[in-house]
Design an enzyme around this catalytic site. Sequence first.
Site, PDB file in Angstrom:
ATOM      1  CE  LYS A 109      -2.285   0.136   9.718  1.00  0.00           C
ATOM      2  NZ  LYS A 109      -0.938   0.599   9.279  1.00  0.00           N
ATOM      3  CG  ASP A 151       4.265   0.428   8.792  1.00  0.00           C
ATOM      4  OD1 ASP A 151       5.458   0.585   8.499  1.00  0.00           O
ATOM      5  OD2 ASP A 151       3.486   1.382   8.995  1.00  0.00           O
ATOM      6  NE  ARG A 156      -4.797   5.605  12.453  1.00  0.00           N
ATOM      7  CZ  ARG A 156      -3.674   5.249  11.836  1.00  0.00           C
ATOM      8  NH1 ARG A 156      -2.994   6.149  11.151  1.00  0.00           N
ATOM      9  NH2 ARG A 156      -3.229   4.008  11.905  1.00  0.00           N
ATOM     10  CE1 TYR A 165      -0.523   5.930   4.984  1.00  0.00           C
ATOM     11  CE2 TYR A 165      -2.309   6.024   6.583  1.00  0.00           C
ATOM     12  CZ  TYR A 165      -1.290   6.648   5.896  1.00  0.00           C
ATOM     13  OH  TYR A 165      -1.027   7.976   6.097  1.00  0.00           O
ATOM     14  CG  HIS A 183       2.422  -0.191   5.276  1.00  0.00           C
ATOM     15  ND1 HIS A 183       3.440   0.702   5.026  1.00  0.00           N
ATOM     16  CD2 HIS A 183       1.468   0.489   5.958  1.00  0.00           C
ATOM     17  CE1 HIS A 183       3.125   1.876   5.546  1.00  0.00           C
ATOM     18  NE2 HIS A 183       1.942   1.777   6.101  1.00  0.00           N
ATOM     19  CD  GLU A 239       1.443   1.990   1.806  1.00  0.00           C
ATOM     20  OE1 GLU A 239       1.515   0.788   1.505  1.00  0.00           O
ATOM     21  OE2 GLU A 239       0.380   2.540   2.175  1.00  0.00           O
TER      22      GLU A 239
END
Length: 362
Positions: free
Chosen positions: A74, A269, A15, A93, A95, A117
Amino acid sequence: MKIGVPKEIKDQEFRVGLSPNSVRVLCDRGHQVSVETQAGTGSGFTDEDYQQAGGKIVTSATEAWEQDLVVKVKEPLKQEYDYLKIPKMLFTYLHLAADKELTKALISSKITAIAYETVELPDKRLPLLTPMSIIAGRLSVQFGARYLEKQQGGRGVLLGGIPGVCAGTVVILGGGIVGTEAAKIAVGMGAKVQIFDINVERLAYLETLFGSRVELLYSDASSIEKAVPKADLLIGAVLVTGKRAPTLVSKELVSKMRPGSVIVDVAVDQGGCIETLRTTSHSCPTYVEEGVVHFGVPNMPGAVPWTATQALNNSTLPYVLKLANEGLEVLEKDASLAKGVNVKDGVLIHPGVQEAFKDLTL
């Protein structure tokens, strides 16, 4: 504003943070977008596509990070930690509740790190997590069905069964978006499906979707202990916003599953909700423990980047525009975006991450 789009370096993460269409929108509004060369190749976008959209192609990750705002998919990996001190803002993201080292690196850098998120609307919906949750939920059953094949180490069960042979059983822990989407695919395949959740209202809503095709059960230890040993495919779909996922299935309970059964934990994750689950990668996605095949890839949507990148951009672009147009000041006006802030000026901001690292020392 100057915006950077580095190439993702996580294993088989195809991505990209901004699509050419998103770059065009930003450039049309007067912003400068620097895209690392071949950043979009895995999603089907060429350097020429970005140039035609008004973006600038840069030849190194450093150049992509040397901007005011960096937009990724990510979390930064260790190889990228040195870059964190360069931009003012990072939007991706994160996490963090399951990643102490990254949390420490972000605090040390004093960057403003905004996590997709944890961007949260007034009604508690998570608009930037939703599209990837839909994809991960659907993929969880696809991957689970694959690894149930004997050649992949599984029991050799066809989830849908055939006339004269019973269908496989799919047990889903969590009835949120991931669990709902997993159930849709599993039902479509003809499997027997159970969903466990602690929210009775959510279970009632799911009944309107599935009727009698899915068994909807209140989630408690006793019920889970009865269901898990019978599962051909166990899917972890638990989410507590910003926090580490609770452990719902112990190692002892996993040991009671039939050899060759499969576990896919989408919550990996956030630490995972199954005790025996550990992080894997697309290159080496599974391992066997207690005779059970475990799949713990944290970036599952990276397997379908053409779909996932566009779905993600449809949701993130309005927020990227706000950050580009107004900078950090927008956080004082947009409460939803402000909830996305996990780290700012060397301080942990998000309550869930604070709880996960109460005793964190640099």
